[in-house]
Design a protein around this motif. Structure first.
Motif, mmCIF file in Angstrom:
data_model
loop_
_atom_site.group_PDB
_atom_site.id
_atom_site.type_symbol
_atom_site.label_atom_id
_atom_site.label_comp_id
_atom_site.label_asym_id
_atom_site.label_seq_id
_atom_site.Cartn_x
_atom_site.Cartn_y
_atom_site.Cartn_z
ATOM 1 N N PHE A 20 -56.571 -5.267 -14.578
ATOM 2 C CA PHE A 20 -56.155 -6.647 -14.536
ATOM 3 C C PHE A 20 -55.465 -7.039 -13.232
ATOM 4 O O PHE A 20 -55.773 -8.056 -12.629
ATOM 5 N N THR A 75 -53.597 -18.649 -14.275
ATOM 6 C CA THR A 75 -54.539 -17.781 -14.989
ATOM 7 C C THR A 75 -55.906 -17.906 -14.332
ATOM 8 O O THR A 75 -56.588 -16.912 -14.102
ATOM 9 N N THR A 76 -56.278 -19.143 -14.021
ATOM 10 C CA THR A 76 -57.526 -19.352 -13.279
ATOM 11 C C THR A 76 -57.403 -18.784 -11.871
ATOM 12 O O THR A 76 -58.315 -18.140 -11.362
ATOM 13 N N PHE A 79 -58.395 -15.332 -10.704
ATOM 14 C CA PHE A 79 -59.816 -15.054 -10.477
ATOM 15 C C PHE A 79 -60.324 -15.711 -9.193
ATOM 16 O O PHE A 79 -61.364 -15.355 -8.679
ATOM 17 N N GLN A 285 -55.109 -25.909 -29.908
ATOM 18 C CA GLN A 285 -54.822 -24.814 -28.989
ATOM 19 C C GLN A 285 -53.663 -25.150 -28.057
ATOM 20 O O GLN A 285 -52.751 -24.369 -27.882
ATOM 21 N N ARG A 289 -49.874 -23.596 -27.763
ATOM 22 C CA ARG A 289 -49.387 -22.981 -26.540
ATOM 23 C C ARG A 289 -48.122 -23.671 -26.059
ATOM 24 O O ARG A 289 -47.183 -23.036 -25.595
ATOM 25 N N ARG A 310 -52.865 -30.002 -13.863
ATOM 26 C CA ARG A 310 -54.228 -29.513 -14.090
ATOM 27 C C ARG A 310 -55.231 -30.233 -13.178
ATOM 28 O O ARG A 310 -56.201 -29.637 -12.740
ATOM 29 N N GLN A 339 -60.660 -32.009 -18.443
ATOM 30 C CA GLN A 339 -60.723 -31.913 -19.898
ATOM 31 C C GLN A 339 -59.301 -32.096 -20.411
ATOM 32 O O GLN A 339 -58.377 -31.471 -19.924
ATOM 33 N N GLU B 114 -58.578 -17.308 -28.466
ATOM 34 C CA GLU B 114 -58.367 -18.501 -27.671
ATOM 35 C C GLU B 114 -56.908 -18.726 -27.268
ATOM 36 O O GLU B 114 -56.628 -19.149 -26.158
ATOM 37 N N ASP B 115 -55.996 -18.462 -28.170
ATOM 38 C CA ASP B 115 -54.586 -18.766 -27.879
ATOM 39 C C ASP B 115 -53.949 -17.762 -26.921
ATOM 40 O O ASP B 115 -52.913 -18.035 -26.328
ATOM 41 N N ASP B 116 -54.532 -16.581 -26.811
ATOM 42 C CA ASP B 116 -53.897 -15.525 -26.035
ATOM 43 C C ASP B 116 -54.602 -15.228 -24.718
ATOM 44 O O ASP B 116 -54.203 -14.318 -24.003
ATOM 45 N N ASN B 117 -55.671 -15.975 -24.421
ATOM 46 C CA ASN B 117 -56.446 -15.746 -23.197
ATOM 47 C C ASN B 117 -56.947 -14.302 -23.116
ATOM 48 O O ASN B 117 -56.838 -13.639 -22.088
ATOM 49 N N PRO B 134 -57.898 -9.275 -20.514
ATOM 50 C CA PRO B 134 -57.389 -10.604 -20.167
ATOM 51 C C PRO B 134 -58.476 -11.432 -19.471
ATOM 52 O O PRO B 134 -59.117 -10.957 -18.541
ATOM 53 N N VAL B 135 -58.675 -12.638 -19.967
ATOM 54 C CA VAL B 135 -59.662 -13.538 -19.366
ATOM 55 C C VAL B 135 -58.982 -14.858 -19.035
ATOM 56 O O VAL B 135 -57.750 -14.933 -19.025
ATOM 57 N N GLY B 136 -59.755 -15.912 -18.792
ATOM 58 C CA GLY B 136 -59.172 -17.196 -18.423
ATOM 59 C C GLY B 136 -58.551 -17.926 -19.608
ATOM 60 O O GLY B 136 -58.466 -17.387 -20.713
ATOM 61 N N VAL B 137 -58.137 -19.172 -19.377
ATOM 62 C CA VAL B 137 -57.449 -19.943 -20.404
ATOM 63 C C VAL B 137 -58.456 -20.456 -21.442
ATOM 64 O O VAL B 137 -59.479 -21.030 -21.092
ATOM 65 N N GLU B 138 -58.141 -20.225 -22.692
ATOM 66 C CA GLU B 138 -58.954 -20.660 -23.835
ATOM 67 C C GLU B 138 -60.392 -20.143 -23.766
ATOM 68 O O GLU B 138 -61.341 -20.912 -23.647
ATOM 69 N N THR B 157 -60.768 -23.753 -20.318
ATOM 70 C CA THR B 157 -59.847 -24.479 -19.449
ATOM 71 C C THR B 157 -59.877 -23.931 -18.026
ATOM 72 O O THR B 157 -59.630 -24.653 -17.062
ATOM 73 N N THR B 158 -60.205 -22.650 -17.885
ATOM 74 C CA THR B 158 -60.364 -22.066 -16.551
ATOM 75 C C THR B 158 -61.714 -22.457 -15.950
ATOM 76 O O THR B 158 -61.901 -22.407 -14.738
#
Lengths: 396, 322
Positions: A20, A75-76, A79, A285, A289, A310, A339, B114-117, B134-138, B157-158
């Motif tokens: 990660f 988070t995006t 990547f 969702q 969060r 965003r 979105q 979805e909630d934990d990415n 671990p991946v992107g958002v939602e 979302t990502t």
């Protein structure tokens, strides 16, 4: 399609063994590492006199949404090799906001989420130093800011009063509640909302059959139970439309009117960009969060700040830029869509910087409708059936 | 003679009904906490089976013996006997499972949390969570390539497709796609990945080898503004002749020529169509229509909707069992 700009991504298989953490440095790194610095500017607010203990005063409306969006952006970003930073500035209650704002600009911040009332927003947006910046107004609902001030460096995230009134008017038209009794509080903001309601009535062919101003006095004989029936007596109407933005008396109208009539406006059925009862289109969702992070429900200002940050994230990721000019350009391009958990792509109106968005019609414990309601058509985008449309704009 | 005739009749009847039950369609009902059991040939709702809370994603085990159903509000995936409809077990799934996919062998199951990415990897036989990625958002849509080289996860979302190598179970590449990617499907030859974007209203064709977008398909339905076209579910037939995309509140399924990658036609189905599944012989396509509470049955040869059938509240996922 040439209007979309996509970048080529590289595979760096050798780097990925460490899992990660490695992702921070791999993936979409063709354009190199990019830092995106965003500022959040607000002024400390004085708690209003409490009306009931039900809803505690929330001092940090807005910032929690910005923080959530920064996390989502990052988070995006892991990547795309982009890092988003949020710098929070809070001016003192009575401070001159231009001083702190000028310093923020001098420090090089160009992407600024602004949580100020409309008068102060006017002050900071109009500063010559702010001309190159991009300001995300998350707190005003003023039509004048969108129709007469027309700052080209500003985007407005909250639905304007005109959009809210139009959303309610669409619902009243659908229900055939055509005769409105308009009750207006004594505050200037109440007068502004009432003006928006009158504009909507005209727009949708509805009738305001009575208009009264509610006066606050300290007369001990005046109670809601005795006053409201008398106040609403002698008028033949379908629906009571209330303009009380501070929430000083509107809650006391329901169930107390002389005739049994629904209450709509700033209390009763309200028009809002976000509501705790909203759960469609993936909204559950983000509600979850947000609650996990903030320990409370998301408010309109939080939602706006979330969308503001965003928007920057989306523009920065797609355009690989971190300066206000490029972000602004991308946001107003046809490629930009955001979105926002309301079932339709969100975009900004180029003529006044207003965020196009569905407006929720919410009762205290349920969503009654989402405007634009079905059947309200528009030649280009149905979301433009709410508020000042392009032909009506007075901005240049 | 007469007897013989009757016997013939009876025989025909028995054969017919046997043929009719040669296939069963299962539909998850998100708001009924139930599973609808449908005979698609006669077009009848046979039974409604109660299961866990908020059932959404559904899949069939490779041997067709079990159904896996994500019961999101129970934070688990239920294993249901596909003959008796009894719940025979649970798989750990991480929090709030929504969609998932099985690897070609049917041994590993990949779930979006979805909630934990996160994406959870579950060993089906051992009923054990073996890894979280671990991946992107939602994260939402998940697909495994038929050649078992890739698992892809779409983050809503990502706005990304994460490429996870099956061998290492690590993300080795990411592709930025259009806003709010919902579903992804590989072609049978594993050469293309089709990805729907709900908010941009597009279908993207990704080349698996380069992991880049090779084509973007737009949809246009007369009388509908573009923002009502919100693609979600996508399937492609085994021959890669036709692909189908559910267009959400546009209430239509788009038929796409998989050779030319042009939209062939739009089929009007129920309201807010989300998910799609073929019959095992790929002669029929089933759609779940969340708002009108029904499923539509499409004749794949004729490209015609032949039937719609009320099944219960908020039909979400669908699978057909031979």
């Amino acid at each position: 399609m040439s209007r979309f700009s996509y970048h080529h991504f590289t595979v760096l298989p050798g780097l990925l063994l460490a899992g990660f953490m490695c992702l921070l440095y791999s993936g979409l790194s063709a354009a190199g590492h990019l830092d995106i610095r965003i500022a959040y500017f607000t002024q400390l607010k004085k708690p209003p006199p409490p009306l009931s203990n039900l809803d505690p005063f929330i001092a940090n409306k807005g910032i929690q949404g910005a923080r959530l969006a920064i996390r989502d952006n990052n988070t995006t970003g892991q990547f795309t090799d982009q890092k988003f930073h949020l710098h929070e500035v809070e001016a003192a209650i009575d401070a001159d906001v231009t001083v702190a704002f000028r310093k923020l600009l001098a420090d090089g911040y160009q992407l600024i989420v602004v949580n100020l009332d409309s008068e102060k927003f006017n002050q900071v947006a109009g500063m010559p130093e702010a001309k190159q910046a991009l300001l995300f107004d998350i707190a005003t609902r003023d039509d004048a800011l969108r129709q007469t001030s027309c700052f080209s460096n500003a985007l407005h995230l909250l639905p304007s009063r005109a959009m809210r009134a139009d959303a309610l008017a669409q619902y009243m038209l659908k229900k055939r509640w055509q005769d409105w009794f308009l009750v207006i509080g004594p505050d200037e903001k109440d007068r502004l909302f009432a003006a928006a309601v009158k504009r909507s009535a005209k727009r949708f062919g509805m009738k305001i059959v009575a208009e009264k101003t509610w006066q606050h006095t300290h007369d001990a004989r005046r109670t809601a139970q005795s006053d409201v029936p008398v106040f609403t007596q002698g008028v033949d109407y379908d629906v009571l439309v209330v303009a009380d933005e501070a929430g000083l008396f509107g809650e006391y109208l329901s169930y107390r009117t002389w005739k049994p009539r629904p209450v709509i406006g700033t209390q009763g059925l309200v028009a809002t960009s976000w509501h705790r009862t909203h759960e469609q289109w993936g909204a559950v969702q983000i509600q979850n969060r947000f609650k996990k992070q903030a320990g409370r429900w998301m408010e309109e200002e939080d939602y706006s700040a979330y969308l503001a940050v965003r928007s920057i994230g989306e523009a920065a990721t797609r355009s690989h830029a971190n300066d206000s000019a490029a972000i602004r350009k991308y946001i107003f391009s046809s490629a930009f869509t955001l979105q926002g958990y309301k079932g339709r792509p969100l975009t900004y109106r180029p003529w006044n910087g207003q965020l196009r968005q569905p407006v929720l019609l919410a009762a205290p414990r349920s969503i009654v409708g989402v405007a634009p309601l079905e059947g309200f058509l528009h030649p280009r985008n149905e979301l433009d059936s709410l508020g000042f449309d392009q032909p009506e704009t007075t901005c240049e | 003679m007469k007897m013989n005739y009757c016997l013939k009749c009876l025989l025909t009847l028995v054969l017919c009904s046997a043929a009719a039950r040669a296939e069963t369609v299962f539909v998850t009902l998100e708001k009924d906490n139930a599973l609808a059991v449908v005979d698609p040939v006669t077009g009848k709702l046979l039974q409604t089976v109660s299961i866990g809370q908020r059932p959404r994603g559904i899949a069939l085990s490779r041997d067709n013996r079990y159904l896996y159903v994500a019961t999101s509000d129970d934070d688990s995936i239920e294993i249901i006997d596909a003959e008796t409809y009894d719940r025979v077990g649970r798989l750990p799934s991480g929090e709030d499972p929504e969609t998932f996919a099985l690897d070609p062998a049917g041994k590993l199951l990949f779930v979006s949390n979805e909630d934990d990415n996160l994406m959870s990897v579950v060993d089906v036989d051992e009923k054990k969570l073996i890894k979280t990625i671990p991946v992107g958002v939602e994260p939402e849509g998940i697909a495994v390539s038929p050649d078992n080289k890739w698992i892809v996860s779409a983050s809503e979302t990502t706005n990304m497709i994460h490429w996870i190598a099956s061998e290492s179970l690590e993300i080795t590449d990411n592709t930025l796609v259009d806003p709010r990617p919902r579903a992804a499907a590989f072609t049978a030859d594993s050469k293309q990945l089709w990805v729907t974007s709900e908010i941009a209203g597009t279908l993207l064709i990704l080349d698996v080898e380069s992991r880049q977008i090779s084509k973007r398909i737009f949809f246009q339905v007369p009388g509908l503004t573009p923002d009502r076209i919100q693609p979600v579910g996508v399937v492609i037939d085994r021959e890669r002749r036709w692909g189908y995309v559910a267009l959400g509140p546009a209430n239509r399924v788009a038929v796409i020529d998989a050779n030319t990658l042009e939209v062939e036609k739009y089929l009007l189905v129920g309201q807010r169509v989300w998910n799609l599944a073929f019959s095992p012989d790929q002669t029929r396509l089933y759609t779940t229509n969340g708002v009108s509470n029904d499923i539509s049955i499409i004749d794949v040869k004729e490209h015609k909707v032949t039937k719609s059938l009320k099944v219960g509240r908020f039909p979400w996922g669908v699978v057909a069992r031979p």
